[in-house]
Motif scaffolding. Structure first.
Motif, PDB file in Angstrom:
ATOM      1  N   LEU A   1      30.999 -33.295 -58.587  1.00 40.98           N
ATOM      2  CA  LEU A   1      29.797 -34.102 -58.393  1.00 40.98           C
ATOM      3  C   LEU A   1      29.557 -34.459 -56.922  1.00 40.98           C
ATOM      4  O   LEU A   1      28.425 -34.706 -56.519  1.00 40.98           O
ATOM      5  CB  LEU A   1      29.848 -35.367 -59.250  1.00 40.98           C
ATOM      6  CG  LEU A   1      29.748 -35.132 -60.760  1.00 40.98           C
ATOM      7  CD1 LEU A   1      29.990 -36.431 -61.528  1.00 40.98           C
ATOM      8  CD2 LEU A   1      28.401 -34.519 -61.134  1.00 40.98           C
TER       9      LEU A   1
ATOM     10  N   GLU B   1      23.410 -33.138 -61.878  1.00 41.40           N
ATOM     11  CA  GLU B   1      22.685 -34.246 -62.512  1.00 41.40           C
ATOM     12  C   GLU B   1      23.033 -34.359 -63.996  1.00 41.40           C
ATOM     13  O   GLU B   1      23.352 -35.447 -64.489  1.00 41.40           O
ATOM     14  CB  GLU B   1      21.183 -34.066 -62.338  1.00 41.40           C
ATOM     15  CG  GLU B   1      20.389 -35.234 -62.875  1.00 41.40           C
ATOM     16  CD  GLU B   1      18.887 -35.075 -62.651  1.00 41.40           C
ATOM     17  OE1 GLU B   1      18.146 -35.820 -63.313  1.00 41.40           O
ATOM     18  OE2 GLU B   1      18.470 -34.249 -61.827  1.00 41.40           O
TER      19      GLU B   1
ATOM     20  N   SER C   1      26.683 -35.412 -64.508  1.00 47.56           N
ATOM     21  CA  SER C   1      26.854 -36.843 -64.261  1.00 47.56           C
ATOM     22  C   SER C   1      26.421 -37.665 -65.476  1.00 47.56           C
ATOM     23  O   SER C   1      27.102 -38.623 -65.873  1.00 47.56           O
ATOM     24  CB  SER C   1      26.045 -37.247 -63.033  1.00 47.56           C
ATOM     25  OG  SER C   1      26.191 -38.622 -62.785  1.00 47.56           O
ATOM     26  N   LYS C   2      25.304 -37.289 -66.096  1.00 52.49           N
ATOM     27  CA  LYS C   2      24.834 -37.999 -67.287  1.00 52.49           C
ATOM     28  C   LYS C   2      25.814 -37.845 -68.449  1.00 52.49           C
ATOM     29  O   LYS C   2      26.094 -38.813 -69.165  1.00 52.49           O
ATOM     30  CB  LYS C   2      23.449 -37.488 -67.699  1.00 52.49           C
ATOM     31  CG  LYS C   2      22.344 -37.922 -66.779  1.00 52.49           C
ATOM     32  CD  LYS C   2      21.002 -37.359 -67.206  1.00 52.49           C
ATOM     33  CE  LYS C   2      19.917 -37.760 -66.226  1.00 52.49           C
ATOM     34  NZ  LYS C   2      18.612 -37.202 -66.571  1.00 52.49           N
TER      35      LYS C   2
END
Length: 151
Positions: free
Chosen positions: A12, A43, A46-47
């Motif tokens: 990340l 993205e 990360s979610k």
């Protein structure tokens, strides 16, 4: 439960994770399951990471009696299990369990492999919130109403 996010955090941060490719996570028996992860998925990864951590930290048993029957010392054993959130596993290695050299159990979740599950956990959440009655309400709305809620 111990949550290890070292590898996914390096990913990340935009760094190269190939330095981890020799870890036991990626070397299973006579095969290597490491592959360079796609760089443009930070993205969604990360979610997924945040969602998993949220659910693991707020984990509530729904049937303690069954857990007590099946796993006699589960509260103590659960404290020693490591959940490794990683990227870089070849499909279909989205979730698997291994023992490290010290005999500690590791649950390994490859978050890039989990991308295919995004939006499909909705049914499980609704079951927890309202069981059969809630699911019936959703299905009674028809396919389009249900599909809209899943997306």
């Amino acid at each position: 439960m111990i949550i290890n996010t070292e590898i996914v955090d390096v990913y990340l941060n935009g760094e190269d994770i190939s330095k981890y490719s020799s870890l036991f996570i990626y070397r299973q028996a006579d095969r290597n399951i490491f592959q360079e992860p796609e760089k443009d998925k930070a993205e969604i990864v990360s979610k997924i990471k945040d969602e998993i951590i949220h659910h693991v930290k707020d984990f509530v048993l729904t049937n303690k009696r069954i857990w007590d029957t099946l796993f006699k010392d589960w509260p103590n054993e659960l404290d020693d299990i490591v959940l490794d959130l990683v990227v870089g596993c070849k499909e279909p290695n989205d979730a698997f369990v291994l023992k490290d050299l010290n005999g500690r159990h590791h649950m390994i979740f490859d978050l890039l492999c989990w991308e295919k599950y995004v939006g499909k956990i909705y049914l499980a959440k609704e079951w927890i919130l309202g069981g059969y009655t809630r699911l019936k309400e959703l299905f009674d709305q028809g396919y389009h109403g249900f599909a809209r809620k899943c997306i």
